[in-house]
Design an enzyme around this catalytic site. Structure first.
Site, PDB file in Angstrom:
ATOM      1  N   LYS A   1     -48.168  69.225 -27.151  1.00 35.39           N
ATOM      2  CA  LYS A   1     -48.386  70.651 -26.848  1.00 35.39           C
ATOM      3  C   LYS A   1     -49.717  71.193 -27.327  1.00 35.39           C
ATOM      4  CE  LYS A   1     -43.540  70.834 -27.117  1.00 35.39           C
ATOM      5  NZ  LYS A   1     -43.554  69.407 -27.518  1.00 35.39           N
TER       6      LYS A   1
ATOM      7  N   LYS B   1     -86.551  85.470 -33.052  1.00 37.57           N
ATOM      8  CA  LYS B   1     -85.576  84.625 -32.346  1.00 37.57           C
ATOM      9  C   LYS B   1     -84.550  85.429 -31.536  1.00 37.57           C
ATOM     10  CE  LYS B   1     -84.923  80.659 -32.650  1.00 37.57           C
ATOM     11  NZ  LYS B   1     -84.470  79.854 -33.795  1.00 37.57           N
TER      12      LYS B   1
ATOM     13  N   THR C   1     -85.532  66.854 -10.740  1.00 35.55           N
ATOM     14  CA  THR C   1     -84.790  65.616 -10.990  1.00 35.55           C
ATOM     15  C   THR C   1     -85.445  65.022 -12.231  1.00 35.55           C
ATOM     16  OG1 THR C   1     -86.240  64.245  -9.624  1.00 35.55           O
ATOM     17  CG2 THR C   1     -84.346  65.216  -8.516  1.00 35.55           C
ATOM     18  N   HIS C   2     -84.657  64.432 -13.095  1.00 32.60           N
ATOM     19  CA  HIS C   2     -85.164  63.924 -14.385  1.00 32.60           C
ATOM     20  C   HIS C   2     -85.829  65.034 -15.205  1.00 32.60           C
ATOM     21  CE1 HIS C   2     -84.739  59.850 -12.535  1.00 32.60           C
ATOM     22  NE2 HIS C   2     -85.171  60.491 -11.466  1.00 32.60           N
TER      23      HIS C   2
ATOM     24  N   TYR D   1     -37.514  59.173 -24.036  1.00 29.49           N
ATOM     25  CA  TYR D   1     -38.161  60.139 -24.918  1.00 29.49           C
ATOM     26  C   TYR D   1     -38.408  59.543 -26.307  1.00 29.49           C
ATOM     27  CZ  TYR D   1     -38.957  64.180 -27.904  1.00 29.49           C
ATOM     28  OH  TYR D   1     -39.497  65.047 -28.796  1.00 29.49           O
TER      29      TYR D   1
ATOM     30  N   ASN E   1     -34.431  67.097 -24.649  1.00 29.02           N
ATOM     31  CA  ASN E   1     -35.417  66.259 -23.971  1.00 29.02           C
ATOM     32  C   ASN E   1     -35.722  66.752 -22.556  1.00 29.02           C
ATOM     33  OD1 ASN E   1     -35.243  64.866 -26.310  1.00 29.02           O
ATOM     34  ND2 ASN E   1     -34.343  62.999 -25.455  1.00 29.02           N
TER      35      ASN E   1
ATOM     36  N   SER F   1     -81.932  85.678 -35.569  1.00 33.96           N
ATOM     37  CA  SER F   1     -81.923  84.781 -36.720  1.00 33.96           C
ATOM     38  C   SER F   1     -82.074  85.620 -37.975  1.00 33.96           C
ATOM     39  CB  SER F   1     -83.084  83.797 -36.606  1.00 33.96           C
ATOM     40  OG  SER F   1     -83.434  83.314 -37.878  1.00 33.96           O
TER      41      SER F   1
ATOM     42  N   SER G   1     -41.774  72.066 -35.417  1.00 37.83           N
ATOM     43  CA  SER G   1     -42.817  72.380 -34.431  1.00 37.83           C
ATOM     44  C   SER G   1     -42.760  73.839 -33.991  1.00 37.83           C
ATOM     45  CB  SER G   1     -42.670  71.464 -33.212  1.00 37.83           C
ATOM     46  OG  SER G   1     -41.395  71.638 -32.627  1.00 37.83           O
TER      47      SER G   1
ATOM     48  N   GLU H   1     -74.580  77.936 -26.019  1.00 43.68           N
ATOM     49  CA  GLU H   1     -74.493  76.795 -26.936  1.00 43.68           C
ATOM     50  C   GLU H   1     -73.049  76.506 -27.341  1.00 43.68           C
ATOM     51  OE1 GLU H   1     -77.946  76.807 -29.978  1.00 43.68           O
ATOM     52  OE2 GLU H   1     -77.792  78.851 -29.243  1.00 43.68           O
TER      53      GLU H   1
ATOM     54  N   ASN I   1     -81.301  83.905 -29.695  1.00 44.80           N
ATOM     55  CA  ASN I   1     -80.636  82.627 -29.452  1.00 44.80           C
ATOM     56  C   ASN I   1     -79.506  82.747 -28.419  1.00 44.80           C
ATOM     57  OD1 ASN I   1     -82.264  81.477 -31.462  1.00 44.80           O
ATOM     58  ND2 ASN I   1     -80.794  82.058 -33.058  1.00 44.80           N
TER      59      ASN I   1
ATOM     60  N   GLN J   1     -43.684  65.270 -29.092  1.00 45.68           N
ATOM     61  CA  GLN J   1     -43.823  66.617 -29.649  1.00 45.68           C
ATOM     62  C   GLN J   1     -45.306  66.983 -29.816  1.00 45.68           C
ATOM     63  OE1 GLN J   1     -40.947  67.987 -32.569  1.00 45.68           O
ATOM     64  NE2 GLN J   1     -42.610  68.195 -34.034  1.00 45.68           N
TER      65      GLN J   1
HETATM   66  N1  ARG Z   1     -39.549  69.572 -30.528  1.00 41.96           N
HETATM   67  C1  ARG Z   1     -39.271  68.485 -29.655  1.00 41.96           C
HETATM   68  C2  ARG Z   1     -40.483  68.203 -28.756  1.00 41.96           C
HETATM   69  O1  ARG Z   1     -41.301  69.037 -28.664  1.00 41.96           O
HETATM   70  C3  ARG Z   1     -38.122  68.839 -28.788  1.00 41.96           C
HETATM   71  C4  ARG Z   1     -37.367  67.674 -28.289  1.00 41.96           C
HETATM   72  C5  ARG Z   1     -36.699  67.008 -29.419  1.00 41.96           C
HETATM   73  N2  ARG Z   1     -35.843  65.991 -28.978  1.00 41.96           N
HETATM   74  C6  ARG Z   1     -35.277  65.135 -29.830  1.00 41.96           C
HETATM   75  N3  ARG Z   1     -34.526  64.215 -29.339  1.00 41.96           N
HETATM   76  N4  ARG Z   1     -35.485  65.207 -31.115  1.00 41.96           N
HETATM   77  O2  ARG Z   1     -40.595  67.166 -28.164  1.00 41.96           O
END
Ligand code: ARG
Length: 468
Positions: A334, A292, A164-165, A326, A119, A286, A32, A299, A294, A331
């Site tokens: 994010k 045009k 309205t509407h 956990y 964690n 356009s 990650s 949008e 736009n 993961q």
């Molecule tokens: N990359 C993991 C996450 O974003 C970090 C925590 C990983 N913990 C584990 N026990 N493998 O959640």
């Protein structure tokens, strides 16, 4: 400068239990670091706080702490400067930083993780990120609100129909219309502030799931990171991401508001409405149709709403039915957060520019007032104020509208005799009630468009938004 860490003695980064390295496919799938490196600042701040606390409780000597601090700050500088070498084999931001610390400062780097798990580490990082992201987006929403207030100030005497509407309904001031969005943005900011306040507890010290045997000073790390207090339950702190969900919900609502403003800009800049002309700098042409112009910005803001709401749904489905504590599913929390934060902030900023630069066509707005029987409510109210039950008065006003329609004229163009033929109570004062400005000024209630009320609303917003 690039430092390479000394290879771990065992075959796997996971220590003695493992006889084999993670396969390349598995490693690529699980890593990650490409996206969670965005948490590097927060991660290092968390590590610095944890290390200082470890020294405080006697786990680290002053010399060990100094090395860890030096190493972490050096890594932070390199990350800021873009020279840090991310190692794909080191899964995530946490392992990249820690391994690099050991590479730079030696064995002592391995002491940083005492009494800590990724964690509680990642939960801390993400809370820190989300907390400041809420503030950043709220500031972008405030900037848009300021742009709207500034435009409202210039359009207090611009009259147009309220709809309205999408049907012409009653006469209104453009300023009152614009200030409606300022109210929505005020609540959007409030929701983000609330979310930031509620998430402001430190998970550090929760360990992997059940805390740690080290006598960590959780209050100390909490305070160092600007949290209000440490979290109260180690499973909850490491396994829940409701603070991300809450942030995404607040962001989704804000983005839905932005989409409504965007839609009105699209609608109002049609030739059919012609209420607004977006600046050339904010519109596109356009490739085929030379006439045009736009309103692409509006949008695209409208279009990005699906994406932000999708981010919320994404996270909620990821969390649904996850058992405690956990799970690695987390993961996946994010990317939706990063995406929604960036999207909403960008949409607010671009709309603020567009709102500041667009031109209002006051004549078109005024003309739309004259053609929509928007003072029909005045006719009904005029009778009701003189004792006719409102339901009956409404019926009479409807007949007057029908009459004007059949004659192809405005309500004010019908003769007094015509009014009186429909209801004997009418006298000449009905005509002053039909004046648009009068109709608006008689709506002199808190929250209504009478001039003084609108000015008060603007002054209140100026104060709240610190517009001087
Ligand atoms: N990359 C993991 C996450 O974003 C970090 C925590 C990983 N913990 C584990 N026990 N493998 O959640």
């Amino acid at each position: 400068m690039c430092y390479r860490g000394a290879e771990m003695a065992t075959k796997s980064a996971w220590g003695g239990r493992f006889a084999e390295e993670l396969s390349e496919t598995a490693s690529k799938f699980l890593e990650s670091w490409q996206f969670d490196q965005r948490l590097a600042e927060e991660d290092i701040a968390g590590s610095l706080a944890h290390a200082a606390m470890l020294q405080h409780i006697g786990v680290l000597s002053a010399d060990e702490f100094a090395k860890i601090e030096r190493g972490l700050k050096g890594i932070r500088d390199d990350i800021r400067g873009g020279t840090f070498q991310w190692d794909p084999k080191r899964e995530d931001v946490h392992m990249n930083v820690e391994a690099e610390l050991t590479a730079r400062e030696g064995e002592v780097g391995g002491k940083l993780h005492t009494g800590r798990s990724r964690n509680d580490q990642v939960a801390t990082d993400l809370r820190l990120f989300a907390r400041s992201a809420c503030g950043r987006v709220a500031d972008a929403l405030d900037a848009l609100a300021r742009a709207l207030v500034t435009r409202a100030e210039g359009e207090v005497d611009t009259l147009l129909p309220a709809y309205t509407h999408v049907q012409r309904a009653q006469p209104n001031r453009l300023a009152h219309h614009l200030m409606a969005y300022v109210e929505m943005l005020r609540r959007d900011r409030g929701r983000l502030d609330d979310a930031a306040r509620r998430m402001n507890e430190s998970p550090l010290g929760s360990g992997a799931v059940c805390g740690t045997t080290f006598a960590l000073d959780r209050a100390m790390t909490s305070e160092a990171l600007g949290f209000a207090r440490p979290t109260a339950n180690s499973l909850d702190a490491t396994a829940d991401r409701d603070f991300v969900a809450e942030t995404l919900a607040a962001l989704s609502i804000a983005q839905v508001h932005l989409s409504r403003l965007a839609e009105e800009l699209v609608l109002w800049s049609t030739q059919e409405f012609g209420f607004v002309e977006m600046a050339d700098a904010h519109t596109t042409g356009s490739s085929m149709m030379p006439q045009k112009k736009n309103p692409d910005i509006a949008e695209v803001v409208r279009g990005k709403t699906g994406r932000v709401v999708g981010d919320l749904v994404n996270l909620l489905v990821t969390l649904k039915a996850l058992p405690l504590g956990y799970n690695r599913d987390l993961q996946e929390d994010k990317l939706p957060l990063f995406d929604a934060v960036d999207t909403v902030a960008a949409c607010a900023a671009v709309l603020a520019d567009a709102v500041s630069a667009m031109r209002f066509n006051r004549e078109r707005m005024r003309a739309a007032l004259g053609a929509g029987f928007v003072t029909a409510t005045e006719v009904a109210d005029w009778l009701a104020a003189r004792g006719v039950p409102f339901r009956q008065a409404h019926e009479v006003a409807g007949k007057i509208v029908a009459k004007a329609l059949s004659e192809g004229c405005e309500l004010a163009a019908l003769s007094l005799e015509t009014y009186q033929s429909i209801h004997p109570m009418f006298d000449a004062s009905i005509f002053s009630a039909l004046d648009f400005e009068t109709a608006i000024e008689r709506r002199d209630l808190l929250g209504a468009p009478a001039r003084a009320r609108v000015l008060t609303a603007i002054a209140e917003a100026r104060g709240r938004l610190k517009m001087g």
